[in-house]
Write an enzyme that holds these catalytic residues in place. Sequence first.
Site, PDB file in Angstrom:
ATOM      1  N   ASP A 198      15.835  24.474  49.907  1.00  0.00           N
ATOM      2  CA  ASP A 198      15.261  23.548  48.929  1.00  0.00           C
ATOM      3  C   ASP A 198      16.303  22.456  48.731  1.00  0.00           C
ATOM      4  O   ASP A 198      17.453  22.750  48.397  1.00  0.00           O
ATOM      5  CB  ASP A 198      15.025  24.250  47.584  1.00  0.00           C
ATOM      6  CG  ASP A 198      13.888  25.268  47.652  1.00  0.00           C
ATOM      7  OD1 ASP A 198      13.219  25.346  48.698  1.00  0.00           O
ATOM      8  OD2 ASP A 198      13.681  25.986  46.664  1.00  0.00           O
ATOM      9  N   ASP A 217       2.124  27.385  45.884  1.00  0.00           N
ATOM     10  CA  ASP A 217       3.038  27.754  44.785  1.00  0.00           C
ATOM     11  C   ASP A 217       2.241  28.430  43.668  1.00  0.00           C
ATOM     12  O   ASP A 217       1.965  27.814  42.632  1.00  0.00           O
ATOM     13  CB  ASP A 217       3.729  26.497  44.220  1.00  0.00           C
ATOM     14  CG  ASP A 217       4.584  25.789  45.252  1.00  0.00           C
ATOM     15  OD1 ASP A 217       5.389  26.461  45.914  1.00  0.00           O
ATOM     16  OD2 ASP A 217       4.441  24.560  45.408  1.00  0.00           O
TER      17      ASP A 217
HETATM   18  O1  1PR Z   1       4.194  19.203  46.377  1.00  0.00           O
HETATM   19  O2  1PR Z   1       3.941  18.450  48.718  1.00  0.00           O
HETATM   20  O3  1PR Z   1       5.673  17.419  47.235  1.00  0.00           O
HETATM   21  O4  1PR Z   1       5.896  19.735  48.066  1.00  0.00           O
HETATM   22  C1  1PR Z   1       6.940  20.183  47.267  1.00  0.00           C
HETATM   23  C2  1PR Z   1       7.501  21.428  47.889  1.00  0.00           C
HETATM   24  O5  1PR Z   1       8.689  21.770  47.184  1.00  0.00           O
HETATM   25  C3  1PR Z   1       6.564  22.595  47.814  1.00  0.00           C
HETATM   26  O6  1PR Z   1       6.595  23.258  49.047  1.00  0.00           O
HETATM   27  C4  1PR Z   1       7.161  23.499  46.733  1.00  0.00           C
HETATM   28  O7  1PR Z   1       7.047  24.860  47.098  1.00  0.00           O
HETATM   29  C5  1PR Z   1       8.622  23.101  46.737  1.00  0.00           C
HETATM   30  N1  1PR Z   1       9.232  23.138  45.404  1.00  0.00           N
HETATM   31  C6  1PR Z   1       9.004  22.244  44.423  1.00  0.00           C
HETATM   32  N2  1PR Z   1       9.783  22.559  43.364  1.00  0.00           N
HETATM   33  C7  1PR Z   1      10.503  23.641  43.679  1.00  0.00           C
HETATM   34  C8  1PR Z   1      11.485  24.301  42.828  1.00  0.00           C
HETATM   35  O8  1PR Z   1      12.049  25.343  43.189  1.00  0.00           O
HETATM   36  N3  1PR Z   1      11.724  23.763  41.673  1.00  0.00           N
HETATM   37  N4  1PR Z   1      10.679  25.034  45.635  1.00  0.00           N
HETATM   38  C9  1PR Z   1      10.150  24.016  44.971  1.00  0.00           C
HETATM   39  C10 1PR Z   1       9.998  25.988  46.176  1.00  0.00           C
HETATM   40  C11 1PR Z   1      10.229  28.022  46.915  1.00  0.00           C
HETATM   41  C12 1PR Z   1      10.577  28.658  48.107  1.00  0.00           C
HETATM   42  C13 1PR Z   1      11.871  29.405  47.992  1.00  0.00           C
HETATM   43  C14 1PR Z   1      11.386  30.824  48.078  1.00  0.00           C
HETATM   44  C15 1PR Z   1      12.424  31.810  48.456  1.00  0.00           C
HETATM   45  N5  1PR Z   1      10.880  26.826  46.732  1.00  0.00           N
HETATM   46  O9  1PR Z   1      10.338  28.079  49.301  1.00  0.00           O
HETATM   47  O10 1PR Z   1      12.707  28.954  48.971  1.00  0.00           O
HETATM   48  O11 1PR Z   1      10.779  31.168  46.853  1.00  0.00           O
HETATM   49  O12 1PR Z   1      13.392  31.907  47.478  1.00  0.00           O
HETATM   50  P1  1PR Z   1      14.197  33.257  47.282  1.00  0.00           P
HETATM   51  O13 1PR Z   1      14.356  33.880  48.634  1.00  0.00           O
HETATM   52  O14 1PR Z   1      15.548  32.809  46.771  1.00  0.00           O
HETATM   53  O15 1PR Z   1      13.441  34.097  46.317  1.00  0.00           O
HETATM   54  P2  1PR Z   1       4.864  18.647  47.556  1.00  0.00           P
END
Ligand code: 1PR
Length: 531
Positions: free
Chosen positions: A232, A387
Site C-alpha cells: 500500500d 473492500d
Molecule cells: O478505490 O480504485 O482508488 O483503489 C484504492 C485501492 O486502495 C483499493 O484497492 C483499496 O483496497 C486500497 N486502499 C484504500 N485505502 C486503503 C487503506 O488501507 N487505508 N488499502 C487501502 C487496502 C488492503 C490490502 C492489504 C491487505 C493485507 N489495503 O490490500 O494489503 O489487507 O494486509 P495484511 O496482510 O497486513 O492484513 P480505488
Amino acid sequence: MITLLDYGAGNVRSVRNAIAKLGYTVQDVNSPADILNAERLIFPGVGSYGSVMERLRWDGYVEPLIERIKSDKPVLGICVALQALFEGSEESPGVAGLSILKGQVKRFPASSLSVPQIGWNGVNLHRESSLFSGYNDEKLYFVHSYCALLEDADKEWLLTTTNYGLEFVSGVQKGNVAAFQFHPEKSGAAGLNLLGNYLQSGNNESVVVSSPKVTGSQSETRVARRVVACLDVRANDNGDLVVTKGDQYDVRDKGEVRNLGKPVELAKRYYEEGADEITFLNITGFRDFPMQDQPMLEVLQKTSEQVFVPLTIGGGIREFTDSNGREYTSLDVASEYFRSGADKISIGSDACYTAEEYLRTGKKSGKSSIEQISMVYGSQAVVISVDPRRVYVKSPEETEHNCIETTVPGPDGEKYCWYQCTVRGGREGRDLDAVELASSCEALGAGEILLNCIDKDGTNSGFDFELINHVKSAVTIPVIASSGAGSAAHFVEVFLETGAEAALAAGIFHRKEVPIAEVKEALSQAGVEIR
Ligand code: 1PR
C-alpha cells in the site's frame, strides 16, 4: 541488436526490460520492412486476439510477418502471438490469424478451474530445443483464457504442452521460429534464461543443447497457488512516497502515516525472496489523480526494470477532468499504468459505482472502466479490488443482500452477516454486497478478484474463509484472498479451506515477521502446489 514488434498494446515494457536486463539493445519495428530485415524478432502478443490482429493488419505487418516466418528467419512469439500463428480464435470470431498453423484457438472449457488461467504452471517438453537449454523444470507464468489444442497442433511444430483442465499447446517451434503461451519475461530467473537462450543463438536447432528430459505428455503439469506481496503506497506528511500499512485501513500511528519502507526497494526484495506476484495499491487514489502523481508511475517504471514477475497496480483508476479542463478516461489512466510497466490494473471504488449502475439498469453500458480496459487489454489485465466489511443481522430476512450463516457471531450474538462493499478506502459503505460486486464485475469483463476484508486487515488473525468461499462460489474467475495473514500456517489454511487461487499479505512481509520462503516451505510440506 534485438528487434521488438511493439504495436502499442499491453505491457510490452516488461519484454523490453527483460531484454535490457539480459544485456541486449532493443530496436523497434517502425515499418513493415523492419520485420523482414530484423536479425532477431520478438513478437509479444498482449490483449485480445482481435485487437492484436487488427493492429497488425492496420500497420501492414501481417504479410511481412508471414513472409519472415515462411523464410525461417528467427522469431519468438509470446502469448497471443502463439495463438496468432493459428487460423483464428473463438475469442474473435471471423478474424483471420496468420494461418501458419491449422486450427482454431479455443476458450478453456468450463470446469472447476477458473478462467482465465492466471499463474505459474509447468511445461512438458516434446523434443529437444536450444531454447530450453539450462531449463530445470521450473514453473512459468501463464495468463490466458484461450488456448491452442493438441489435436490441432501440427506435430512438426509441437514443442511443449501444459495441463489446465485439458492438455494444451504451450510452446511451438519449427526451425528458427518459436512461440510460447507463457510469458518468459514475467517468469523470474527461469523465464529470463529461456529468453536469453533465444537472444544468444536464435532458435537454431543445430546448436547442441543439454535441455531437460523430453517427456511428452507423460506427466500432468499443475498450476501453483500464488503468494502475493502487497504494497500500500501513499505520500506521507513530508510528501515522500512510502509503503504504509493500516490496521483495518487506518494507516496512521500517533497521527503519523506509518512508514514501512521504500516501494521500489521492497518490491525488489519480495521478488528476490520468491513472491509470485507484486501488487501496488495507491491508497489515496480516490482523491489524488494518478496521472498527476508522477512518483507513482516512476515507482512502477523502476520496479519493472528489476522485477520479473507480474506487477499489479491499483488506485485512482477512473474518469477524471483536471484543473485545466483536460478530460481523461479510465482507459487513459490504465494505459499510462500499463505503459509504465504494470501487467494488471486493479479497480476499487469505480468498480462499485459501475456494478451499482449495472444492477440498476440490467444493461452493460460499454463505457465503464471495466468494459473499456478489458476490451483493449484483455480481461486478464483487469482486477477488481473489493473492500468489504461485515454487517451482522439476526436473520437473513433482515436484509436483501447475499447473506451467510457465520461461525463468528456478531457483537450481539447475531448468527448471520452480509459483506458490505465500501469505496474511498473503506470510508464509505455502499448498498452493495461483495457477491453482487464480484459477479457483476465478472459479467462486465473483469478477470480476477482481489478480495480484501476490512475486519481482518492488519489483524494477523488469519483470512476470512467465510467471505472467500462466499465470493468464490459466485464467480468463475480467479480470487486472491487478502487481509489478516499472520503466519505461514494461515496461508496453508486458506488454500486448504477455500478455493482461492492466490493469497496476499502485506504487514507480515513488510515487518519481516514471516519470510516468503517460510510460507512456501509450509505450503510445500502441506502438499499445496507452489512455484
Ligand atoms: O478505490 O480504485 O482508488 O483503489 C484504492 C485501492 O486502495 C483499493 O484497492 C483499496 O483496497 C486500497 N486502499 C484504500 N485505502 C486503503 C487503506 O488501507 N487505508 N488499502 C487501502 C487496502 C488492503 C490490502 C492489504 C491487505 C493485507 N489495503 O490490500 O494489503 O489487507 O494486509 P495484511 O496482510 O497486513 O492484513 P480505488
